[in-house]
Design an enzyme around this catalytic site. Structure first.
Site, PDB file in Angstrom:
ATOM      1  N   GLY A   1       0.814  -1.223   0.000  1.00  0.00           N
ATOM      2  CA  GLY A   1       0.000   0.000   0.000  1.00  0.00           C
ATOM      3  C   GLY A   1       0.839   1.261   0.000  1.00  0.00           C
TER       4      GLY A   1
ATOM      5  N   GLY B   1       2.536   3.668   1.628  1.00  0.00           N
ATOM      6  CA  GLY B   1       3.058   3.880   2.973  1.00  0.00           C
ATOM      7  C   GLY B   1       3.483   5.316   3.217  1.00  0.00           C
TER       8      GLY B   1
ATOM      9  N   LYS C   1       4.146  12.516  -2.208  1.00  0.00           N
ATOM     10  CA  LYS C   1       5.014  11.435  -1.720  1.00  0.00           C
ATOM     11  C   LYS C   1       5.864  12.000  -0.587  1.00  0.00           C
ATOM     12  CE  LYS C   1       8.295   7.928  -3.299  1.00  0.00           C
ATOM     13  NZ  LYS C   1       8.834   7.278  -4.491  1.00  0.00           N
TER      14      LYS C   1
ATOM     15  N   ASP D   1       8.215   5.885   8.601  1.00  0.00           N
ATOM     16  CA  ASP D   1       7.728   7.193   9.048  1.00  0.00           C
ATOM     17  C   ASP D   1       6.847   7.942   8.052  1.00  0.00           C
ATOM     18  OD1 ASP D   1       9.586   7.815   7.145  1.00  0.00           O
ATOM     19  OD2 ASP D   1      10.990   8.832   8.487  1.00  0.00           O
TER      20      ASP D   1
ATOM     21  N   ARG E   1       3.426  14.124  -7.336  1.00  0.00           N
ATOM     22  CA  ARG E   1       3.496  13.488  -8.650  1.00  0.00           C
ATOM     23  C   ARG E   1       2.107  13.365  -9.254  1.00  0.00           C
ATOM     24  NH1 ARG E   1       5.915   7.585  -6.897  1.00  0.00           N
ATOM     25  NH2 ARG E   1       4.176   6.956  -5.602  1.00  0.00           N
TER      26      ARG E   1
ATOM     27  N   ASP F   1       4.695  -3.930  -7.239  1.00  0.00           N
ATOM     28  CA  ASP F   1       3.999  -2.755  -6.706  1.00  0.00           C
ATOM     29  C   ASP F   1       4.514  -1.480  -7.357  1.00  0.00           C
ATOM     30  OD1 ASP F   1       6.309  -3.635  -5.073  1.00  0.00           O
ATOM     31  OD2 ASP F   1       6.035  -1.713  -4.079  1.00  0.00           O
TER      32      ASP F   1
HETATM   33  P1  AMP Z   1       9.245   1.325  -2.654  1.00  0.00           P
HETATM   34  O1  AMP Z   1      10.376   0.353  -2.686  1.00  0.00           O
HETATM   35  O2  AMP Z   1       9.676   2.758  -2.535  1.00  0.00           O
HETATM   36  O3  AMP Z   1       8.301   1.117  -3.774  1.00  0.00           O
HETATM   37  O4  AMP Z   1       8.447   1.049  -1.302  1.00  0.00           O
HETATM   38  C1  AMP Z   1       7.888  -0.210  -0.991  1.00  0.00           C
HETATM   39  C2  AMP Z   1       6.833  -0.062   0.070  1.00  0.00           C
HETATM   40  O5  AMP Z   1       7.369   0.530   1.251  1.00  0.00           O
HETATM   41  C3  AMP Z   1       5.650   0.803  -0.340  1.00  0.00           C
HETATM   42  O6  AMP Z   1       4.501   0.252   0.231  1.00  0.00           O
HETATM   43  C4  AMP Z   1       5.993   2.118   0.277  1.00  0.00           C
HETATM   44  O7  AMP Z   1       4.856   2.906   0.507  1.00  0.00           O
HETATM   45  C5  AMP Z   1       6.660   1.705   1.577  1.00  0.00           C
HETATM   46  N1  AMP Z   1       7.592   2.724   2.085  1.00  0.00           N
HETATM   47  C6  AMP Z   1       8.798   3.054   1.596  1.00  0.00           C
HETATM   48  N2  AMP Z   1       9.371   4.020   2.322  1.00  0.00           N
HETATM   49  C7  AMP Z   1       8.496   4.349   3.298  1.00  0.00           C
HETATM   50  C8  AMP Z   1       8.491   5.285   4.379  1.00  0.00           C
HETATM   51  N3  AMP Z   1       9.512   6.104   4.608  1.00  0.00           N
HETATM   52  N4  AMP Z   1       7.406   5.320   5.174  1.00  0.00           N
HETATM   53  C9  AMP Z   1       6.368   4.508   4.975  1.00  0.00           C
HETATM   54  N5  AMP Z   1       6.317   3.596   3.995  1.00  0.00           N
HETATM   55  C10 AMP Z   1       7.363   3.506   3.155  1.00  0.00           C
HETATM   56 MG    MG Z   2       6.657   1.571  -4.524  1.00  0.00          MG
END
Ligand code: AMP
Ligand code: MG
Length: 519
Positions: free
Chosen positions: A103, A105, A125, A137, A195, A271
């Site tokens: 989801g 995050g 973002k 966070d 974005r 994702d």
């Molecule tokens: P990504 O590799 O950036 O696509 O992130 C993978 C998952 O981790 C996604 O569900 C993001 O929303 C979550 N995520 C990455 N960084 C953070 C963060 N600092 N706080 C909360 N969720 C995060």
């Molecule tokens: Mg992602």
């Protein structure tokens, strides 16, 4: 302008089931495509950069961008009328493994804006925690936000399908990150990017309800996605098959473009795969400099190198197979899904061939052209040559008197240059013969080659220079770089420094040759 004239319809919220609970308490969210959650306000939102083209596309005028409200809205401290923030629910395969619910995050959608007959979802973002933040966070650091902001726009101007970026807002807050997960956490400045895309639905959006056996939600999501994001598909028994095939073909087009310009996504988890075939989720991406098909900028993936440059097409296919499996309960038989996957292969081959012909200036295809290209790539690798500079220089080789002079700038090492030179000269002779045979008028051929071989790409070290300056309080480097990347294939007198090969200081510098998922 009066921002209450902006028209948001937020179909995602109105047509798909939502979470009964609002707020950011971390939880598994069942039976829902989204959760209502507000951005968490920040101490001191300040606009660092924006994309004038995206603002115009959205019908937001320059005075509105410069008004104090803009930084407050796009930093997460206020809303324009009609905005209804939510975080989307999805799952995904990460590095080959099913990861369950992921989801948004740290992404929060503000709404779907209708402008000039088109739909644009605006998404922050780094806007704070959501139910999907798990242990993290919800924030983003300035360095990764600058990288996402600039690359979104650079890719668009290169002709690569991508999500866009409206704004980059500094939060005035500190975010703690351990960049290489090695016990060296430190505070860094935080930022929020807005974005923009017609849809942020990902392969993982379908995988999650499928994995949970929630066929009702899966079906609603597929039908919604077709209705909203693929309205041109004709109603009828083959509509879902046509939808899947179009996703496959758009994905093929996107990856073929990545290969053309030397882009490595770095985290092709499901994702991070858009149903619209848009490059999405700019994290530890990179640009190939000294040519190496096995290169990945992502140190988090250094072991398996799953997401290296040369295999992005195979990974995209693997990801499409995951999507096919997820939606298969909605199909009576596998054949239409297999047809979509086959269409991926065919589309990729066709686009890749088109890029090859344009990049080498060959006119109409002839048997053996792939071999000529493969040999050139091999020479780039063996000669440790800069991919962008080498292809760009080819347009300036005289086919009647080929020599390697114009390729000098592309070499990173004199030793490698010497080793590869005899074979390179031989290749240039064969290429020149093929070019002469093709018989394109010289001016026309050069125009085609330059349009296919950009001069300016968002080299990792260029982005890093803009980041270093911004972290010292000088954001001007971001706009400067954006201005250059707006016309990547044109000669830009006075801006040659932005087309240089990677300087020595950047060879092993974090952020230039090494990145991680920490952002
Ligand atoms: P990504 O590799 O950036 O696509 O992130 C993978 C998952 O981790 C996604 O569900 C993001 O929303 C979550 N995520 C990455 N960084 C953070 C963060 N600092 N706080 C909360 N969720 C995060
Ligand atoms: Mg992602």
């Amino acid at each position: 302008m009066d921002t209450s004239a902006l028209h948001f319809d937020n179909r995602f919220l109105h047509e798909l089931p939502g979470d009964a609970e609002a707020g950011s308490r971390r939880r598994e969210v069942l039976g829902a495509a989204w959760s209502q959650v507000m951005p968490t306000p920040v101490v001191a939102p300040r606009l660092l950069a924006h994309s004038p083209e995206v603002a115009t596309m959205l019908g937001i005028d320059e005075a509105t961008v410069q008004a104090p409200d803009f930084a407050r809205v796009f930093g997460g401290n206020a809303l324009y009328a009609g905005m209804q923030p939510w975080a989307a629910n999805y799952g995904g395969h990460q590095f080959g493994q099913w990861a369950g619910q992921l989801g948004d995050g740290r992404a929060i959608s503000l709404g779907e804006l209708l402008a000039d007959g088109r739909r644009w979802e605006l998404q922050l973002k780094g806007a704070g925690p959501t139910p999907y933040s798990r242990g993290a966070d919800g924030r983003a650091v300035l360095r990764s936000s600058i990288r996402e902001f600039l690359c979104s726009e650079a890719m668009h101007h290169l002709g690569v399908p991508t999500t866009r970026a409206l704004s980059l807002v500094a939060t005035g807050e500190t975010v703690v990150r351990d960049m290489f997960y090695d016990g060296h956490a430190r505070g860094e400045p935080g930022a929020v990017v807005c974005r923009v895309a017609p849809s942020f639905i990902r392969f993982g959006s379908f995988e999650l309800p499928a994995a949970r056996g929630d066929l009702a939600l899966l079906q609603r999501l597929v039908d919604f996605c077709i209705d909203r994001d693929f309205p041109h598909l004709q109603p009828g028994p083959s509509r879902r098959a046509d939808w899947f095939a179009e996703i496959c073909m758009r994905t093929a087009t996107m990856v073929a473009q990545w290969m053309r310009v030397g882009f490595v996504h770095g985290v092709m988890n499901t994702d991070n795969m858009s149903v619209l075939g848009l490059t999405i989720d700019y994290g530890p991406y990179g640009w190939v400099e000294d040519y190496d098909p096995d290169w990945t900028p992502n140190t988090t993936d250094a072991q398996g190198r799953r997401y290296r440059f040369g295999t992005q097409m195979q990974v995209a296919y693997w990801n499409l197979v995951r999507l096919a499996q997820a939606v298969s309960p909605l199909f009576d038989e596998a054949a239409p899904l297999q047809a979509g996957l086959d269409a991926f292969q065919a589309r990729f081959a066709a686009e890749d061939r088109g890029h090859l012909l344009a990049k080498l200036g060959l006119g109409a295809y002839r048997e053996g052209d792939e071999v000529l290209m493969a040999q050139f790539r091999k020479l780039l690798h063996e000669g440790e040559m800069d991919m962008t500079l080498a292809f760009r220089a080819l347009a300036d080789v005289d086919p009647h008197q080929p020599d390697a002079g114009v390729l000098e700038e592309a070499f990173y090492s004199p030793g490698r240059r010497a080793r590869v030179m005899p074979d390179l000269l031989d290749w240039l002779q064969r290429h020149a013969a093929r070019v002469r045979d093709a018989g394109l008028p010289a001016g026309e051929r050069r125009r085609i080659m330059r349009a296919a071989n950009p001069k300016y790409v968002l080299r990792n070290w260029l982005a890093q220079e803009a980041i270093d300056r911004a972290e010292q309080g000088d954001a001007a480097g971001i706009a400067e770089l954006l201005a250059v990347m707006r016309r990547p294939c044109e000669e830009q007198p006075g801006r040659e420094a932005f087309a240089r090969r990677r300087p020595e200081w950047a060879r092993e510098r974090a952020g230039c040759s090494m990145l991680s998922c920490s952002s």
